[in-house]
Design a protein around this motif. Structure first.
Motif, PDB file in Angstrom:
ATOM      1  N   TRP A 316       0.824  -1.201   0.000  1.00 49.23           N
ATOM      2  CA  TRP A 316       0.000   0.000   0.000  1.00 49.23           C
ATOM      3  C   TRP A 316       0.867   1.264   0.000  1.00 49.23           C
ATOM      4  CZ3 TRP A 316      -4.715  -1.642  -0.958  1.00 49.23           C
ATOM      5  CH2 TRP A 316      -5.138  -2.876  -0.440  1.00 49.23           C
ATOM      6  N   MET A 317       0.217   2.395  -0.139  1.00 44.77           N
ATOM      7  CA  MET A 317       0.867   3.675   0.108  1.00 44.77           C
ATOM      8  C   MET A 317       0.591   4.072   1.549  1.00 44.77           C
ATOM      9  SD  MET A 317       2.538   4.537  -2.564  1.00 44.77           S
ATOM     10  CE  MET A 317       3.086   5.996  -1.690  1.00 44.77           C
ATOM     11  N   VAL A 318       1.637   4.498   2.254  1.00 44.95           N
ATOM     12  CA  VAL A 318       1.536   4.871   3.659  1.00 44.95           C
ATOM     13  C   VAL A 318       1.661   6.388   3.779  1.00 44.95           C
ATOM     14  CG1 VAL A 318       2.463   4.529   5.975  1.00 44.95           C
ATOM     15  CG2 VAL A 318       2.644   2.685   4.274  1.00 44.95           C
ATOM     16  N   GLU A 319       0.724   7.005   4.492  1.00 45.11           N
ATOM     17  CA  GLU A 319       0.783   8.453   4.713  1.00 45.11           C
ATOM     18  C   GLU A 319       1.275   8.726   6.131  1.00 45.11           C
ATOM     19  OE1 GLU A 319      -1.762  12.556   3.989  1.00 45.11           O
ATOM     20  OE2 GLU A 319      -2.850  10.646   4.132  1.00 45.11           O
ATOM     21  N   ILE A 320       2.279   9.597   6.236  1.00 47.45           N
ATOM     22  CA  ILE A 320       2.904   9.943   7.514  1.00 47.45           C
ATOM     23  C   ILE A 320       2.840  11.456   7.695  1.00 47.45           C
ATOM     24  CG2 ILE A 320       5.065   9.919   8.835  1.00 47.45           C
ATOM     25  CD1 ILE A 320       5.871   7.448   7.145  1.00 47.45           C
ATOM     26  N   ASP A 321       2.509  11.874   8.905  1.00 47.65           N
ATOM     27  CA  ASP A 321       2.531  13.296   9.241  1.00 47.65           C
ATOM     28  C   ASP A 321       3.817  13.587  10.012  1.00 47.65           C
ATOM     29  OD1 ASP A 321       2.208  15.882  10.082  1.00 47.65           O
ATOM     30  OD2 ASP A 321       0.263  15.576  11.044  1.00 47.65           O
ATOM     31  N   PRO A 322       4.845  14.130   9.357  1.00 46.95           N
ATOM     32  CA  PRO A 322       6.120  14.352  10.039  1.00 46.95           C
ATOM     33  C   PRO A 322       6.067  15.504  11.047  1.00 46.95           C
ATOM     34  CG  PRO A 322       6.220  15.228   7.824  1.00 46.95           C
ATOM     35  CD  PRO A 322       4.900  14.522   7.938  1.00 46.95           C
ATOM     36  N   TYR A 323       5.083  16.374  10.912  1.00 49.09           N
ATOM     37  CA  TYR A 323       4.956  17.488  11.852  1.00 49.09           C
ATOM     38  C   TYR A 323       4.356  17.049  13.190  1.00 49.09           C
ATOM     39  CZ  TYR A 323       5.901  20.707   7.964  1.00 49.09           C
ATOM     40  OH  TYR A 323       6.486  21.388   6.915  1.00 49.09           O
ATOM     41  N   ASN A 324       3.799  15.847  13.224  1.00 55.21           N
ATOM     42  CA  ASN A 324       3.205  15.316  14.450  1.00 55.21           C
ATOM     43  C   ASN A 324       3.797  13.943  14.744  1.00 55.21           C
ATOM     44  OD1 ASN A 324       1.663  14.438  16.587  1.00 55.21           O
ATOM     45  ND2 ASN A 324      -0.296  14.509  15.512  1.00 55.21           N
TER      46      ASN A 324
END
Length: 651
Positions: A316-324
């Motif tokens: 899959w494609m994984v979405e990451i929030d680097p600001y949190n």
């Protein structure tokens, strides 16, 4: 630099990656170009510009120019070559910023290659860095001297990581070594700052984070979340996955997150897939029960006979929030399950989000996703799950120059229960099968796919297809065993830049270049007029665009042709279109990944993956000790920051 032809392809030991597993009998892109142009027209020297791209002047090996249209690039071209160090064009500095084993999280010990531990690696920079994304600080700014750097760790080379372990010795590794490998996979987020021209990692940053395969919890979202086919004994709800694997390329979203790809997931699972209810599904993705890694020996979830659904939780494609740093990564199942090379998102002029992604294997497909909901500029919170609802499309290229996007929607023939698709989750779990049935066009290893922010067109890197037989040669690939690859450009309707309508069902397409050595007649290479003897490339892989809309091309596989992998740049439009110029060369055994600019183009970050991975190279006796060149220190995959000596925009 000294030419060194001794090259070891790190994927040669994993030949499943290079073998076609697509049973479809659809036309290849070569077949289509042959119909569109006629084989003889190319072989007689017809220029591509006249036939394929208005305003584009192409040249063949018979017309290699010593002079030609002036490129907008002003850097002095780097000579071709191949040696144990990296090289950058004259007038530029290159700083090794992050190395495998460098401290990331607080409490990380100093790197000691002879005394590695799992707990240390969980806090240290991982192995084989690929995608690189720069996100400015503060969030929403255009700061080019202070930001977050996000880096993928695709895979590990055990023979270069551990003393006395061979390339194929996965069954001889200890549990500690296996766990270190798992800890070295995944993703890194670090805070970086530029002071007096030098970049440095900010120690003790609250943003610093190692996402890994061993411990990091991730959430399955979208139509597949909670489906019976993703439930396991450890996760009976089918919504929580531990870790991510084979994270190749990726992309930074307009809303400040990163998308990271799960590519060759098939090589991580032991056991016989044919003995599971998912046997046919897994076969289409190349699973044969011959894993590259020995993880299944100590972790039951990587044994398909013990956990038959676990492979459905990867790809899959994984979405990451680097600001949190507290935010749980999310596997966005609406984007489909296949061997993702990367994903690049944009906000269309009608505020729908569009994501482009390729399936990196021979004869596989190009995809795009269009969100159901429109992007809300006034309420960012409303956009956090915008990738969970929408339509996934697969590309079909026509001989008349049109590209049709075919929707992968359950219930529309042939994606019905009669063909095994009882829900949209089934379509997304078996995206390749669904695309086969729709008649998508098999491509030559679709890797990075990225829109040009200035022109609005979309570039796709097609790395190679050495399995093309002599009776399959045609106008677009007039050479058996296409070892050099090519670049395709796709143009949506509506206008340039932000006016382009990426949601349209019909695009136009053309060939940007055919890679290879123009001086070698057998290659059949074609570039823009005026290319120099150092300007040719082989095996385009990743791509980036600067603020002027110029294309920067990273390669993976050029050493097979006697030159280093590296970075080439070219104008995307105008008289010097496709006149590629050599800018950066990677060290012995390495490929060049993740080209990424700061917002003002003053720094270019690149990733050096698997340095020293040549024939007979080992931990104890590597072919290069890049980047440290210290006795006892093995080669270390690293991120390099490139700047202009006197400052200013790169190029």
């Amino acid at each position: 630099m000294v030419d060194n032809p001794h090259f070891f392809d790190p994927m040669d030991e994993h030949e499943d990656d290079d073998f076609a597993v697509n049973p479809s009998e659809q036309q290849t892109i070569g077949d289509i170009l042959a119909q569109r142009m006629g084989r003889r027209s190319i072989l007689k020297g017809m220029t591509f510009g006249a036939a394929l791209a208005a305003g584009s002047t192409m040249t063949s090996q018979a017309a290699l120019a010593l002079s030609g249209p002036k490129s907008s690039m002003t850097f002095k071209e780097l000579p071709l070559g191949y040696d144990e160090n990296h090289h950058v064009a004259e007038g530029y500095d290159s700083q090794v910023l992050l190395r495998w084993g460098d401290a990331v999280e607080q409490g990380a010990p100093a790197f000691d290659p002879d005394n590695q531990t799992t707990q240390a690696q969980l806090k240290q920079f991982g192995y084989n860095c690929d995608f690189v994304g720069y996100l400015p600080l503060p969030h929403g700014s255009q700061n080019s001297e202070h930001g977050l750097l996000c880096i993928n760790h695709e895979y590990t080379n055990r023979h270069l990581m551990f003393n006395g372990i061979g390339k194929n010795a996965q069954d001889k590794q200890s549990k500690d070594q296996i766990d270190i490998e798992m800890a070295a996979h995944g993703h890194t987020v670090v805070e970086i700052k530029k002071t007096e021209g030098q970049w440095a990692v900010v120690e003790g940053s609250d943003y610093a984070r190692r996402i890994n395969t061993l411990e990091t919890e991730m959430e399955l979202t979208g139509p597949v979340a909670g489906h019976d086919r993703v439930k396991t004994s450890a996760d009976p709800e089918g919504k929580t996955v531990i870790g991510t694997i084979n994270n190749c390329a990726g992309g930074v979203t307009p809303w400040g997150t990163v998308l990271i790809a799960e590519e060759n997931f098939h090589g991580y699972f032991g056991g016989d897939p044919a003995k599971t209810p998912e046997g046919a599904n897994y076969k289409r993705y190349g699973m044969k029960g011959k894993p590259y890694y020995g993880w299944h020996r100590f972790h039951d979830r990587f044994d398909v006979e013990k956990e038959p659904n676990e492979p459905n939780r990867f790809g899959w494609m994984v979405e990451i929030d680097p600001y949190n740093p507290q935010a749980k990564p999310k596997k966005r199942t609406s984007l489909g399950r296949f061997k993702h090379e990367g994903a690049n998102a944009l906000i269309n002029k009608d505020r729908h989000v569009v994501v482009y992604t390729g399936d990196d294997q021979r004869f596989e497909y190009l995809y795009k996703f269009v969100s159901k909901n429109k992007y809300n500029y006034a309420n960012q919170e409303a956009n956090k799950d915008i990738l969970d609802e929408g339509t996934l499309y697969v590309a079909q290229f026509r001989a008349d120059g049109n590209l049709f996007w075919l929707p992968l929607v359950q219930g529309r023939a042939p994606l019905t229960a009669e063909n095994g698709f009882n829900s949209q989750a089934d379509v997304l779990l078996e995206t390749r099968k669904a695309a086969d049935l729709l008649g998508a066009t098999p491509m030559d290893r679709p890797e990075d796919v990225e829109p040009n922010p200035v022109t609005g067109s979309v570039f796709m890197m097609l790395t190679n297809n050495t399995k093309r037989k002599s009776d399959q040669t045609d106008a677009s690939n007039p050479r058996a065993e296409n070892k050099h690859g090519h670049i395709l450009e796709m143009t949506p309707p509506g206008g340039r830049g932000e006016e382009a309508d990426h949601t349209s069902d019909v695009f136009k397409w053309n060939i940007f270049l055919l890679a290879g050595n123009p001086a070698n007649k057998a290659d059949g290479a074609m570039y823009g007029e005026g290319i120099s003897k150092d300007g040719w490339l082989s095996c385009p892989d990743n791509v980036a665009f600067d603020n002027k809309g110029r294309v920067w091309i990273a390669t993976d596989g050029a050493p097979k042709s006697g030159i280093a992998d590296g970075l080439w740049a070219a104008d995307a439009t105008g008289p010097a279109r496709a006149q590629t110029r050599h800018f950066f060369a990677a060290p012995l055994g390495a490929e060049l990944c993740g080209p990424c600019f700061t917002p003002d183009d003053s720094t270019l970050f690149v990733a050096i993956q698997h340095p020293g991975d040549t024939k007979e190279s080992t931990f104890a006796n590597p072919s290069t000790r890049w980047p440290d060149f210290k006795a006892g220190m093995p080669p270390r995959p690293s991120v390099v920051a490139i700047t202009k000596k006197r400052g200013g925009a790169i190029g």
